[in-house]
Design an enzyme around this catalytic site. Structure first.
Site, PDB file in Angstrom:
ATOM      1  N   ASP A   1     -26.840  -3.093  10.536  1.00 53.12           N
ATOM      2  CA  ASP A   1     -27.770  -2.433   9.617  1.00 53.12           C
ATOM      3  C   ASP A   1     -29.211  -2.806   9.925  1.00 53.12           C
ATOM      4  OD1 ASP A   1     -25.445  -1.550   8.422  1.00 53.12           O
ATOM      5  OD2 ASP A   1     -25.873  -2.401   6.450  1.00 53.12           O
TER       6      ASP A   1
ATOM      7  N   CYS B   1     -18.017  23.347  15.173  1.00 52.84           N
ATOM      8  CA  CYS B   1     -16.634  23.378  15.649  1.00 52.84           C
ATOM      9  C   CYS B   1     -16.387  24.744  16.287  1.00 52.84           C
ATOM     10  CB  CYS B   1     -15.641  23.040  14.536  1.00 52.84           C
ATOM     11  SG  CYS B   1     -15.495  24.279  13.222  1.00 52.84           S
TER      12      CYS B   1
ATOM     13  N   ARG C   1     -13.123  22.305  10.419  1.00 49.36           N
ATOM     14  CA  ARG C   1     -13.710  20.987  10.650  1.00 49.36           C
ATOM     15  C   ARG C   1     -15.202  20.906  10.356  1.00 49.36           C
ATOM     16  NH1 ARG C   1     -11.560  20.464  16.663  1.00 49.36           N
ATOM     17  NH2 ARG C   1     -11.847  22.740  16.474  1.00 49.36           N
TER      18      ARG C   1
END
Length: 198
Positions: A120, A8, A14
């Protein structure tokens, strides 16, 4: 071992929140998570508000207290298998520092948005085809995620791929940051775990 890096601006809100969440949720795997800032406040700890958010999000307390901000350099970008920027501006800065990292650098929310489109089974299948090396398995999983980029519509507002910067702003802004960041982190955890499934 695989390495994930979050980036960040100051490396006090963050990116350390994302990194410590990832490290906590992937602690049983051979994964190292680091973070840095494009204007890193070198040596600073997380803001008090970020510490509070991290505790609410069940981050390992030792990771919260142990964080110290790091200024991002090109050298930091050589090893990570995946680099997650908190905004498009951070992503641009990363790629300027090391153009070779273009394909393995996404914003955190962009990664999550794309990963949500990949079943998945596709991630597991691609990772398995890559063999037994964890880095190659994760690279295959990242390729599966980025491979849907042209097949899924971009966000209506490009800023939706960014996480709002709460630094020196209200507690409500910090809560907004967490609401954007937390579900995106869970998508990263999902992909990494699927990639390393044997």
């Amino acid at each position: 071992m695989i390495e994930i890096m979050t980036v960040c601006t100051g490396n006090v809100c963050r990116s350390p929140l994302a990194a410590t969440m990832l490290a906590t949720r992937l602690a049983d795997l051979d994964v190292q998570v680091t973070s840095a800032g494009t204007y890193g406040l070198q040596g600073e700890s997380m803001t008090d508000e970020t510490k509070r958010l991290a505790a609410q999000l069940a981050v390992d307390p030792a990771l919260i207290e142990g964080h110290r901000a790091t200024y991002l350099t090109e050298a930091h970008l050589r090893a990570p298998d995946l680099i997650l920027a908190m905004s498009r501006e951070h992503r641009r800065r990363i790629v300027e520092l090391n153009p070779a990292r273009l394909r393995s650098t996404l914003t955190l929310r962009e990664f999550a948005r794309l990963a949500a489109e990949v079943p998945d089974a596709d991630i597991v299948g691609d990772a398995s085809a890559a063999g037994d090396d964890d880095s190659r398995r994760l690279k295959a999983a990242i390729d599966a995620v980025t491979g849907v980029r042209g097949l899924t519509p971009p966000p209506a507002d490009p800023a939706d791929d960014d996480i709002v910067d709460p630094y020196r702003r209200s507690w409500e802004t910090y809560e907004l940051t967490a609401s954007q960041l937390a579900p995106a982190v869970e998508q990263v955890v999902r992909v990494v775990r699927l990639a390393l499934t044997r």
